[in-house]
Design a protein around this motif. Structure first.
Motif, PDB file in Angstrom:
ATOM      1  N   ASN A  12       0.828  -1.215   0.000  1.00 62.24           N
ATOM      2  CA  ASN A  12       0.000   0.000   0.000  1.00 62.24           C
ATOM      3  C   ASN A  12       0.858   1.259   0.000  1.00 62.24           C
ATOM      4  O   ASN A  12       0.582   2.210  -0.735  1.00 62.24           O
ATOM      5  CB  ASN A  12      -0.956   0.011   1.191  1.00 62.24           C
ATOM      6  N   GLU A  34      -5.769   6.286 -10.610  1.00 62.58           N
ATOM      7  CA  GLU A  34      -6.867   5.370 -10.277  1.00 62.58           C
ATOM      8  C   GLU A  34      -6.788   4.088 -11.094  1.00 62.58           C
ATOM      9  O   GLU A  34      -7.009   2.999 -10.568  1.00 62.58           O
ATOM     10  CB  GLU A  34      -8.230   6.052 -10.478  1.00 62.58           C
ATOM     11  N   ALA A  35      -6.457   4.211 -12.386  1.00 61.28           N
ATOM     12  CA  ALA A  35      -6.347   3.025 -13.241  1.00 61.28           C
ATOM     13  C   ALA A  35      -5.203   2.126 -12.766  1.00 61.28           C
ATOM     14  O   ALA A  35      -5.356   0.899 -12.671  1.00 61.28           O
ATOM     15  CB  ALA A  35      -6.138   3.443 -14.698  1.00 61.28           C
ATOM     16  N   ARG A  42      -3.827   2.106  -9.760  1.00 64.55           N
ATOM     17  CA  ARG A  42      -4.179   1.618  -8.424  1.00 64.55           C
ATOM     18  C   ARG A  42      -5.084   0.386  -8.539  1.00 64.55           C
ATOM     19  O   ARG A  42      -4.855  -0.631  -7.871  1.00 64.55           O
ATOM     20  CB  ARG A  42      -4.869   2.731  -7.640  1.00 64.55           C
ATOM     21  N   LYS A  43      -6.093   0.460  -9.410  1.00 64.84           N
ATOM     22  CA  LYS A  43      -7.020  -0.662  -9.575  1.00 64.84           C
ATOM     23  C   LYS A  43      -6.316  -1.883 -10.155  1.00 64.84           C
ATOM     24  O   LYS A  43      -6.462  -2.990  -9.644  1.00 64.84           O
ATOM     25  CB  LYS A  43      -8.195  -0.271 -10.467  1.00 64.84           C
ATOM     26  N   GLU A  44      -5.524  -1.667 -11.201  1.00 67.82           N
ATOM     27  CA  GLU A  44      -4.829  -2.782 -11.842  1.00 67.82           C
ATOM     28  C   GLU A  44      -3.871  -3.473 -10.875  1.00 67.82           C
ATOM     29  O   GLU A  44      -3.859  -4.700 -10.757  1.00 67.82           O
ATOM     30  CB  GLU A  44      -4.054  -2.278 -13.062  1.00 67.82           C
ATOM     31  N   THR A  58      -3.830  -3.295  -7.554  1.00 65.56           N
ATOM     32  CA  THR A  58      -4.546  -3.867  -6.408  1.00 65.56           C
ATOM     33  C   THR A  58      -5.182  -5.203  -6.793  1.00 65.56           C
ATOM     34  O   THR A  58      -5.134  -6.166  -6.019  1.00 65.56           O
ATOM     35  CB  THR A  58      -5.610  -2.877  -5.887  1.00 65.56           C
ATOM     36  N   ASP A  59      -5.765  -5.265  -7.989  1.00 60.66           N
ATOM     37  CA  ASP A  59      -6.340  -6.530  -8.458  1.00 60.66           C
ATOM     38  C   ASP A  59      -5.266  -7.612  -8.555  1.00 60.66           C
ATOM     39  O   ASP A  59      -5.475  -8.753  -8.144  1.00 60.66           O
ATOM     40  CB  ASP A  59      -7.022  -6.347  -9.816  1.00 60.66           C
ATOM     41  N   GLU A  60      -4.106  -7.254  -9.108  1.00 58.18           N
ATOM     42  CA  GLU A  60      -3.018  -8.229  -9.233  1.00 58.18           C
ATOM     43  C   GLU A  60      -2.491  -8.627  -7.851  1.00 58.18           C
ATOM     44  O   GLU A  60      -2.177  -9.799  -7.612  1.00 58.18           O
ATOM     45  CB  GLU A  60      -1.883  -7.671 -10.093  1.00 58.18           C
ATOM     46  N   GLU A  91      -4.200  -8.837  -5.152  1.00 64.84           N
ATOM     47  CA  GLU A  91      -5.174  -9.785  -4.584  1.00 64.84           C
ATOM     48  C   GLU A  91      -4.983 -11.182  -5.165  1.00 64.84           C
ATOM     49  O   GLU A  91      -5.056 -12.175  -4.441  1.00 64.84           O
ATOM     50  CB  GLU A  91      -6.603  -9.291  -4.799  1.00 64.84           C
TER      51      GLU A  91
END
Length: 168
Positions: free
Chosen positions: A49, A65-66, A68-70, A72-74, A76
């Motif tokens: 983080n 944001e894009a 961060r999302k990409e 964060t998904d990876e 997980e």
């Protein structure tokens, strides 16, 4: 009839150790999973983080944001792989009693305080550690770079000759 009852009783009696062994294996994996989530993954999540926010801070908000999302998904996906793999590995290497003991250690309030202080990016402990590690890494990089450069006034080393083919 007595023979059938005796056979059934024998079958149940023989299967109990197998069921108990399977239950203990499942308990070891469950306890190891709790331990992995409580320790390694918690620390990895905290570090990820902080690094993610440091990475996206200079970006325009839409790009941040894009990313961060990409990421964060990876994270997980990788977290699930790590939790499953590490939990199975620990469950194989440690007994249930050992795993429970480790869980007690990692649940100890004094240990938690120690870990919280070490994980806080704003703590003096973190600053001291980061400064020392950064200095050491810089020294290693300089040593590596200076070791690979030719010495002043020395002719460059010719490439090594290819080995001669083996005689037939």
């Amino acid at each position: 009839m007595n023979r059938l009852i005796a056979t059934l009783c024998l079958g149940v009696t023989l299967s109990l150790p197998l069921a108990a062994h399977a239950d203990e294996a499942a308990d070891r994996v469950a306890t190891a999973t709790t331990l992995v989530n409580k320790t390694l993954i918690k620390n990895l999540q905290t570090g990820f983080n902080a690094a993610l926010e440091k990475t996206v801070t200079p970006m325009p908000e839409a790009r941040a944001e894009a990313v961060r999302k990409e990421l964060t998904d990876e994270f997980e996906k990788q977290r699930k792989i790590m939790v499953e793999g590490l939990s199975k590995e620990y469950a194989e290497k440690f007994s249930l009693a050992e795993l429970k003991h480790l869980d007690e250690i990692y649940s100890d309030p004094t240990y938690l305080k120690f870990q919280t202080m070490n994980a806080d990016p704003n703590s003096a402990v973190t600053a001291i550690s980061q400064n020392s590690v950064t200095k050491l890494l810089n020294m290693l990089a300089v040593a590596s770079a200076t070791d690979n450069t030719p010495k002043a006034g020395a002719a460059p080393m010719p490439p090594a000759a290819a080995p001669a083919p083996a005689p037939n």
